[in-house]
Design an enzyme around this catalytic site. Structure first.
Site, PDB file in Angstrom:
ATOM      1  N   TYR A  63       0.373  -1.690  -0.026  1.00 32.42           N
ATOM      2  CA  TYR A  63      -0.188   0.583   0.095  1.00 32.42           C
ATOM      3  C   TYR A  63       0.569   0.904   0.061  1.00 32.42           C
ATOM      4  O   TYR A  63       1.115   2.065  -0.516  1.00 32.42           O
ATOM      5  CB  TYR A  63      -0.505   0.025   0.911  1.00 32.42           C
ATOM      6  CG  TYR A  63      -2.065  -0.998   1.255  1.00 32.42           C
ATOM      7  CD1 TYR A  63      -3.181  -1.072   0.222  1.00 32.42           C
ATOM      8  CD2 TYR A  63      -2.030  -2.051   2.074  1.00 32.42           C
ATOM      9  CE1 TYR A  63      -3.603  -1.758  -0.100  1.00 32.42           C
ATOM     10  CE2 TYR A  63      -3.471  -3.316   1.659  1.00 32.42           C
ATOM     11  CZ  TYR A  63      -4.321  -3.199   0.661  1.00 32.42           C
ATOM     12  OH  TYR A  63      -5.083  -4.154   0.476  1.00 32.42           O
ATOM     13  N   PRO A  76     -11.039  -0.814  -2.104  1.00 30.33           N
ATOM     14  CA  PRO A  76     -12.514  -1.772  -1.883  1.00 30.33           C
ATOM     15  C   PRO A  76     -13.685  -0.835  -1.526  1.00 30.33           C
ATOM     16  O   PRO A  76     -13.793  -0.015  -1.227  1.00 30.33           O
ATOM     17  CB  PRO A  76     -11.682  -3.155  -2.186  1.00 30.33           C
ATOM     18  CG  PRO A  76     -12.108  -2.545  -0.386  1.00 30.33           C
ATOM     19  CD  PRO A  76     -10.278  -1.290  -0.708  1.00 30.33           C
ATOM     20  N   SER A 418      -5.658 -15.204   4.829  1.00 28.66           N
ATOM     21  CA  SER A 418      -5.947 -14.555   6.032  1.00 28.66           C
ATOM     22  C   SER A 418      -4.503 -14.676   7.249  1.00 28.66           C
ATOM     23  O   SER A 418      -4.491 -16.417   7.449  1.00 28.66           O
ATOM     24  CB  SER A 418      -7.187 -13.951   6.342  1.00 28.66           C
ATOM     25  OG  SER A 418      -6.738 -13.406   8.027  1.00 28.66           O
ATOM     26  N   GLN A 519     -12.360 -14.188  -2.295  1.00 33.61           N
ATOM     27  CA  GLN A 519     -13.515 -14.670  -2.150  1.00 33.61           C
ATOM     28  C   GLN A 519     -13.641 -13.748  -0.345  1.00 33.61           C
ATOM     29  O   GLN A 519     -13.262 -13.525   0.834  1.00 33.61           O
ATOM     30  CB  GLN A 519     -13.310 -16.057  -1.365  1.00 33.61           C
ATOM     31  CG  GLN A 519     -15.141 -16.319  -0.954  1.00 33.61           C
ATOM     32  CD  GLN A 519     -14.675 -17.677   0.629  1.00 33.61           C
ATOM     33  OE1 GLN A 519     -15.930 -18.204   0.066  1.00 33.61           O
ATOM     34  NE2 GLN A 519     -13.839 -18.599   0.665  1.00 33.61           N
TER      35      GLN A 519
END
Length: 616
Positions: A63, A76, A418, A519
């Site tokens: 980022y 997003p 994650s 997902q």
């Protein structure tokens, strides 16, 4: 182990000559007593003295060092359920007031540490997860920098954060949430919103659309900000925005036909400066959009938290709004509230030029984005689970099949996993374009007529198992991308010449994720979307539901290699073919499936549960 996995992940994606060159470079890097061992020792030393050795490297690389504009490229969006359409068309201010009330309730849970601890689902279910990302939902801000941005973190519960910013007609207003030491009630919030709408309609006091600057490239915005802060009025307005709790954008009707794709576009970029693109402040992590035409959702600056945390927050808000009746009309204001403050700006011809340039660049981005939100209704995750397959692994294989059908090859693919099992864990990458998946997609395309159904289903199981194993490795901290990133970055910390493994064309190409996937499952009728991460790539966010699969696919019109509609068509065809293959293979479980089940049993996996490795 990392170097072996790296070579395995790229061998089938590059030409043989290039692979042999890379294999030689990797071998040299991994020699006993060589560069790799030295960097590994330095990384181990760093791990002893830090909670999470990769966190800062990852945050910068993913980022803060990135220079592209936040809309589409980074931020997003979550699009709220269709049922909000009718509510907001006639009562948008009431909806916004109820939403803000829910935000304050949720933040109270955060401030008092009352949120229940999350536990992992799907693969290796039941592990407690780090909660730190929740505490950065409302108290962070991404400050633009000339070369690197800064993630500013305010102290939780700070009195500096007792206000929100409301954007209306490209104007920005400060709404204090605490007046005379009392938090505003819902009726008070509604009255303040109504005042803001009225103030925004006053064209005589209207300010230039300064929100456009935040839609620009990060270096361009940093340069513009340096110009702005030379004036005390601008400096004060920026300071107020940078310390706010969140931004609430009250949008005019967009004039677009309201459908899933158009709603997603309006969330991602606001439709450009001619529509709602200037009625935003993209640096703020939590930005809620409430449109008069019922288009509602959130736009998020992504650096402080992952999507699954955003899902938890927005699902709480949706349930709060449906399960907790609005108190408007049943409560009165305790006292006359001071009017909200319009933020003022001092402009110059130079600043006007900067605003115009930002508007033009945003418009180019808007024109270039090719978005297709698609609901696959032939079947959903329940059918996949009946095949004893992981829905996530199955869908990942279908994405590879669609890409191969469109391009005749597989490419380096990103699926986020994650790693919140670890303190301050964010994500690692599941490299979904495996050799086993390539064998399967060839069986369904190039070799379709020469292979039996039993061989095809065996290859499907091999692909599913490979994807499952990659997922397990990534979520348990054994993925390769973060490890390689750490070795690369620590070489620069000790002022070493960049090792050849990281300048090699294979490594560079392997980190250009032409297919970027994630997902993002929800229990409420919402969906997430984001843009591609490379000019010739696809962004694909999917939400598996019991009887359907929802896909948000993005690409850029400027690339001759991509088309979101063509990709969706290929995806549809592949999903139907995979179903038909599963239905025709009503035979005893294959050796591959039995082996998979044995692995799952030994590692405590739940193959028929919803695999949720991570998001974005």
């Amino acid at each position: 182990q990392t170097l072996d996995m790296y070579l395995t992940s790229i061998k089938h994606l590059v030409k043989e000559e290039q692979y042999q060159k890379t294999k030689s470079i990797v071998g040299k890097f991994g020699e006993p007593g060589g560069t790799g061992e030295l960097l590994q020792e330095k990384l181990l030393e760093k791990s002893i003295n830090t909670h999470n050795w990769v966190y800062d490297y990852w945050l910068d690389d993913m980022y803060l060092n990135q220079r592209l504009a936040l809309p589409v490229n980074s931020n997003p969006a979550m699009v709220f359920p269709n049922k909000t359409l009718e509510i907001t068309k006639t009562h948008s201010s009431i909806f916004a007031a109820h939403l803000i009330t829910g935000v304050l309730e949720y933040k109270k849970h955060i401030d008092t540490r009352a949120l229940p601890v999350d536990f992992s689902r799907g693969q290796l279910a039941g592990t407690p997860l780090c909660m730190k990302q929740y505490y950065r939902l409302f108290n962070t801000y991404r400050l633009p920098g000339l070369k690197r941005d800064t993630l500013v973190i305010h102290k939780t519960g700070s009195t500096e954060q007792e206000h929100i910013i409301v954007a209306c007609k490209n104007q920005f207003f400060v709404m204090d949430l605490v007046v005379k030491e009392k938090t505003l009630r819902e009726m008070d919030i509604l009255r303040q919103l109504e005042k803001i709408v009225k103030m925004a309609e006053n064209t005589e006091e209207r300010q230039p659309p300064f929100g456009l600057l935040t839609s620009d490239g990060r270096t361009e915005w940093a340069q513009a900000r340096d110009v702005l802060i030379k004036d005390s009025v601008n400096r004060e307005s920026l300071a107020v925005i940078e310390k706010c709790l969140c931004v609430v954008c009250l949008d005019d009707p967009s004039g677009m036909e309201v459908g899933d794709t158009s709603r997603a576009l309006l969330m991602l970029h606001g439709g450009g400066h001619e529509k709602m693109g200037a009625n935003r402040w993209y640096d703020k992590p939590m930005q809620f959009v409430v449109g008069e035409d019922g288009v509602c959702g959130t736009v998020c600056e992504h650096s402080p938290f992952e999507g699954i945390v955003l899902v938890a927050c927005t699902e709480y808000l949706m349930k709060f709004m449906t399960g907790s009746p609005s108190k408007i009309g049943r409560a009165t204001s305790v006292s006359e509230l001071p009017a909200p403050r319009r933020l003022l700006w001092k402009t110059t011809p130079h600043i006007q030029g900067l605003l115009k340039a930002s508007a033009e660049r945003l418009q180019r981005l808007v024109r270039d984005l090719d978005m297709d939100v698609h609901k696959f209704e032939v079947y959903g995750k329940e059918f996949i689970k009946k095949q004893k397959m992981s829905p996530d692994a199955y869908i990942q294989v279908s994405l590879q099949l669609a890409f191969y059908r469109c391009n005749g090859r597989l490419v380096s693919t990103y699926e986020s996993a994650s790693i919140r099992r670890f303190h301050e864990g964010r994500v690692d990458n599941i490299r979904s374009a495996t050799p086993e998946t390539l064998a399967f997609v060839k069986a369904m395309t190039d070799e379709k007529t020469s292979l039996s159904d039993s061989e095809k289903i065996k290859r499907l199981w091999d692909a599913i198992n490979a994807q499952t194993n990659s997922t397990i490795a990534a979520i348990t901290g054994m993925g390769i991308d973060n490890h390689l990133l750490g070795l690369r970055e620590i070489s620069q910390e000790i002022h070493m010449e960049m090792p050849e493994i990281f300048t090699d064309e294979t490594y560079v190409a392997s980190n250009q994720f032409i297919l970027s996937t994630s997902q993002v499952p929800t229990t409420v009728e919402m969906f997430c979307c984001y843009g591609p991460v490379v000019p010739n790539g696809y962004g694909c966010c999917y939400n598996p539901q019991a009887d359907h699969l929802l896909f948000s696919v993005t690409s850029f019109h400027g690339s001759t290699e991509t088309s979101s509609a063509v990709f969706i068509k290929a995806l549809d065809e592949g999903l139907v073919e995979m179903r038909d293959l599963c239905k025709t293979s009503n035979k005893p479980q294959s050796n591959a499936a039995a082996a998979s089940k044995a692995v799952e049993k030994s590692q405590g996996l739940h193959p028929t549960s919803d695999t949720c490795p991570g998001t974005w």
